[in-house]
Design a protein around this motif. Structure first.
Motif, PDB file in Angstrom:
ATOM      1  N   ALA A 180      19.273  32.342  47.269  1.00 59.23           N
ATOM      2  CA  ALA A 180      20.260  33.583  47.717  1.00 59.23           C
ATOM      3  C   ALA A 180      19.969  34.672  46.756  1.00 59.23           C
ATOM      4  N   SER A 181      20.140  34.069  45.525  1.00 61.49           N
ATOM      5  CA  SER A 181      19.799  35.322  44.603  1.00 61.49           C
ATOM      6  C   SER A 181      18.308  35.920  44.431  1.00 61.49           C
ATOM      7  N   ARG A 182      17.354  35.162  44.947  1.00 61.56           N
ATOM      8  CA  ARG A 182      16.056  35.722  44.905  1.00 61.56           C
ATOM      9  C   ARG A 182      15.413  36.105  46.198  1.00 61.56           C
ATOM     10  N   ARG A 183      16.265  35.947  46.892  1.00 64.41           N
ATOM     11  CA  ARG A 183      15.575  36.379  48.405  1.00 64.41           C
ATOM     12  C   ARG A 183      15.782  37.934  48.699  1.00 64.41           C
ATOM     13  N   PHE A 184      15.100  38.630  49.526  1.00 64.64           N
ATOM     14  CA  PHE A 184      15.208  40.101  49.569  1.00 64.64           C
ATOM     15  C   PHE A 184      16.380  40.234  50.866  1.00 64.64           C
ATOM     16  N   HIS A 185      17.301  40.962  50.470  1.00 61.16           N
ATOM     17  CA  HIS A 185      18.336  41.392  51.425  1.00 61.16           C
ATOM     18  C   HIS A 185      18.115  42.898  51.920  1.00 61.16           C
ATOM     19  N   ALA A 186      17.690  43.111  53.166  1.00 61.69           N
ATOM     20  CA  ALA A 186      17.555  44.616  53.543  1.00 61.69           C
ATOM     21  C   ALA A 186      19.074  45.127  53.288  1.00 61.69           C
ATOM     22  N   PRO A 187      19.330  46.172  52.732  1.00 56.80           N
ATOM     23  CA  PRO A 187      20.367  46.604  52.375  1.00 56.80           C
ATOM     24  C   PRO A 187      21.313  46.900  53.620  1.00 56.80           C
ATOM     25  N   VAL A 188      22.633  46.886  53.452  1.00 56.45           N
ATOM     26  CA  VAL A 188      23.436  47.066  54.351  1.00 56.45           C
ATOM     27  C   VAL A 188      23.723  48.592  54.433  1.00 56.45           C
ATOM     28  N   ILE A 189      23.233  49.013  55.451  1.00 58.15           N
ATOM     29  CA  ILE A 189      23.366  50.653  55.541  1.00 58.15           C
ATOM     30  C   ILE A 189      24.640  51.383  56.058  1.00 58.15           C
ATOM     31  N   LYS A 190      25.222  51.929  55.224  1.00 59.11           N
ATOM     32  CA  LYS A 190      26.679  52.657  55.838  1.00 59.11           C
ATOM     33  C   LYS A 190      26.391  53.221  56.981  1.00 59.11           C
ATOM     34  N   GLY A 191      27.069  53.129  58.273  1.00 55.20           N
ATOM     35  CA  GLY A 191      26.921  53.973  59.350  1.00 55.20           C
ATOM     36  C   GLY A 191      25.774  53.295  60.317  1.00 55.20           C
ATOM     37  N   SER A 192      25.265  52.288  59.898  1.00 61.23           N
ATOM     38  CA  SER A 192      24.155  51.534  60.797  1.00 61.23           C
ATOM     39  C   SER A 192      24.863  50.882  61.889  1.00 61.23           C
ATOM     40  N   ALA A 193      24.205  50.851  63.106  1.00 61.45           N
ATOM     41  CA  ALA A 193      24.740  50.114  64.064  1.00 61.45           C
ATOM     42  C   ALA A 193      24.914  48.583  63.705  1.00 61.45           C
ATOM     43  N   TYR A 194      24.297  48.029  62.732  1.00 64.06           N
ATOM     44  CA  TYR A 194      24.325  46.650  62.317  1.00 64.06           C
ATOM     45  C   TYR A 194      25.265  46.472  61.179  1.00 64.06           C
ATOM     46  N   GLU A 195      25.908  47.550  60.701  1.00 56.90           N
ATOM     47  CA  GLU A 195      26.682  47.611  59.107  1.00 56.90           C
ATOM     48  C   GLU A 195      27.550  46.334  59.278  1.00 56.90           C
ATOM     49  N   ASN A 196      28.445  46.384  60.023  1.00 62.95           N
ATOM     50  CA  ASN A 196      29.565  45.159  60.086  1.00 62.95           C
ATOM     51  C   ASN A 196      29.157  43.809  60.107  1.00 62.95           C
ATOM     52  N   VAL A 197      28.332  43.780  61.258  1.00 59.28           N
ATOM     53  CA  VAL A 197      27.985  42.387  61.827  1.00 59.28           C
ATOM     54  C   VAL A 197      26.845  41.881  60.810  1.00 59.28           C
ATOM     55  N   TYR A 198      26.128  42.892  60.116  1.00 58.77           N
ATOM     56  CA  TYR A 198      25.093  42.032  59.088  1.00 58.77           C
ATOM     57  C   TYR A 198      25.699  41.809  57.856  1.00 58.77           C
ATOM     58  N   GLN A 199      26.760  42.362  57.346  1.00 61.27           N
ATOM     59  CA  GLN A 199      27.468  42.181  56.227  1.00 61.27           C
ATOM     60  C   GLN A 199      28.185  40.986  56.251  1.00 61.27           C
ATOM     61  N   THR A 200      28.776  40.648  57.394  1.00 58.18           N
ATOM     62  CA  THR A 200      29.172  39.135  57.816  1.00 58.18           C
ATOM     63  C   THR A 200      28.517  38.192  57.815  1.00 58.18           C
ATOM     64  N   GLN A 201      27.292  38.246  58.276  1.00 58.49           N
ATOM     65  CA  GLN A 201      26.281  37.254  58.400  1.00 58.49           C
ATOM     66  C   GLN A 201      25.485  36.944  56.963  1.00 58.49           C
ATOM     67  N   LEU A 202      25.514  38.137  56.191  1.00 56.37           N
ATOM     68  CA  LEU A 202      25.153  37.877  54.964  1.00 56.37           C
ATOM     69  C   LEU A 202      26.016  37.354  53.871  1.00 56.37           C
ATOM     70  N   ASN A 203      27.172  37.338  54.003  1.00 59.05           N
ATOM     71  CA  ASN A 203      28.326  36.627  53.522  1.00 59.05           C
ATOM     72  C   ASN A 203      28.261  35.204  53.814  1.00 59.05           C
ATOM     73  N   MET A 204      27.860  34.934  55.458  1.00 59.52           N
ATOM     74  CA  MET A 204      28.012  33.443  55.689  1.00 59.52           C
ATOM     75  C   MET A 204      26.598  32.703  55.322  1.00 59.52           C
ATOM     76  N   MET A 205      25.450  33.457  55.341  1.00 62.89           N
ATOM     77  CA  MET A 205      24.326  32.897  54.947  1.00 62.89           C
ATOM     78  C   MET A 205      24.379  32.411  53.333  1.00 62.89           C
ATOM     79  N   ASN A 206      25.013  33.179  52.400  1.00 64.04           N
ATOM     80  CA  ASN A 206      25.107  33.179  51.044  1.00 64.04           C
ATOM     81  C   ASN A 206      25.890  31.897  50.839  1.00 64.04           C
ATOM     82  N   GLU A 207      26.977  31.795  51.416  1.00 62.90           N
ATOM     83  CA  GLU A 207      28.119  30.706  51.473  1.00 62.90           C
ATOM     84  C   GLU A 207      27.626  29.326  51.811  1.00 62.90           C
ATOM     85  N   HIS A 208      26.632  29.498  52.945  1.00 68.06           N
ATOM     86  CA  HIS A 208      26.028  28.030  53.221  1.00 68.06           C
ATOM     87  C   HIS A 208      25.051  27.443  52.296  1.00 68.06           C
ATOM     88  N   VAL A 209      24.125  28.257  51.389  1.00 66.38           N
ATOM     89  CA  VAL A 209      23.461  27.894  50.538  1.00 66.38           C
ATOM     90  C   VAL A 209      24.468  27.540  49.531  1.00 66.38           C
TER      91      VAL A 209
END
Length: 267
Positions: A180-209
């Protein structure tokens, strides 16, 4: 004589666990790292190798053959993670992921096959991912690069079977490593259509690892494959539900399976 094993990406995580386990079992083990000099207290021999560089691959394999006279097992383990909405992942990062997760293993197989043909024996184990069996949201590039390697393996094993060479896939689920620390994370872009949902998914993926299984499970599975005379084509290693998700994809209608995934990922 002890079998000679080459593990790409053997300096940390799953690769390190596999290497140390096989060393304890009496194998001659070589791991690789892009910068072996920066790796402290490695129990296995580490050689320099960047799977994105063909000359680096050839030099590494030639070094082992010159010293040991053979390579019995290649474990294509080197890989990188990548996350993000497909729309927002830079193209150069997509290319880098495929260079590492797909084209690198292909080049490594191409470099080791002449020696294995000469020996009339050999085993190649491609470490893929359970994520490679399905398109996962915000992991489109990782899923597709690993899925492509699964299919490449199915093809090349038929092409090389008459030479006494076996090629198999091992698909791990979530393991407790530092990926998780070495993978490339596309940045969570403020105001993006994906901002909230992607941040939630990112937290979930890191927790799973971080809550994943012990990498020793992969090491034990790899050891069993090496000791198997006629190994299967596909192996899955991980939590029951992760492996069962592949079965569900096979038997359920596409839209029903998609709905299950979307509910799981809260989409």
């Amino acid at each position: 004589m002890s079998k000679v094993i080459l593990i790409t990406g053997g300096s940390s995580g799953i690769g390190k666990a596999i290497g140390e386990f096989l060393l304890e079992k009496g194998f001659i083990v070589y791991g690789t790292s892009r910068n072996p000099s920066t790796v402290e207290n490695s129990k296995i021999k580490l050689l320099a190798l960047d799977v994105r560089n063909s000359e680096s691959i050839k030099t590494c394999i030639s070094t082992i053959i010159e010293k040991e006279g053979k390579i019995d097992v290649l474990i294509n383990n080197a890989g990188v993670g990548i996350t993000g909405p497909l729309e927002e992942i830079p193209l150069e990062e997509i290319k880098n992921n495929f260079d590492t997760n797909l084209f690198g293993p292909i080049e490594t197989m191409k470099a080791v096959l002449p020696q294995m043909r000469q020996q009339k024996s050999g085993l190649i184990i491609n470490v893929t991912s359970i994520a490679g069996y399905m398109g996962l949201p915000f992991r489109s590039i990782y899923s597709s690069s690993k899925g492509a390697l699964e299919l490449i393996t199915e093809s090349i094993r038929m092409e090389t079977k008459s030479f006494g060479i076996n090629i198999v896939n091992v698909a791990p689920g979530d393991f407790a490593t530092d990926i998780a620390s070495r993978r490339f994370h596309a940045p969570v872009i403020k105001g993006s259509a994906y901002e909230n949902v992607y941040q939630t998914q990112l937290n979930m993926m890191n927790e799973h690892v971080s809550c994943g299984s012990n990498p020793i499970e992969m090491a034990i599975a790899i050891h069993k494959i090496i000791d198997t005379k006629n190994p299967k084509i596909h192996y899955k290693v991980g939590a029951f539900m992760q492996k069962f998700s592949i079965v569900l994809k096979r038997i359920l209608p596409d839209k029903m399976y998609e709905k299950i995934l979307m509910n799981h990922y809260k989409l």
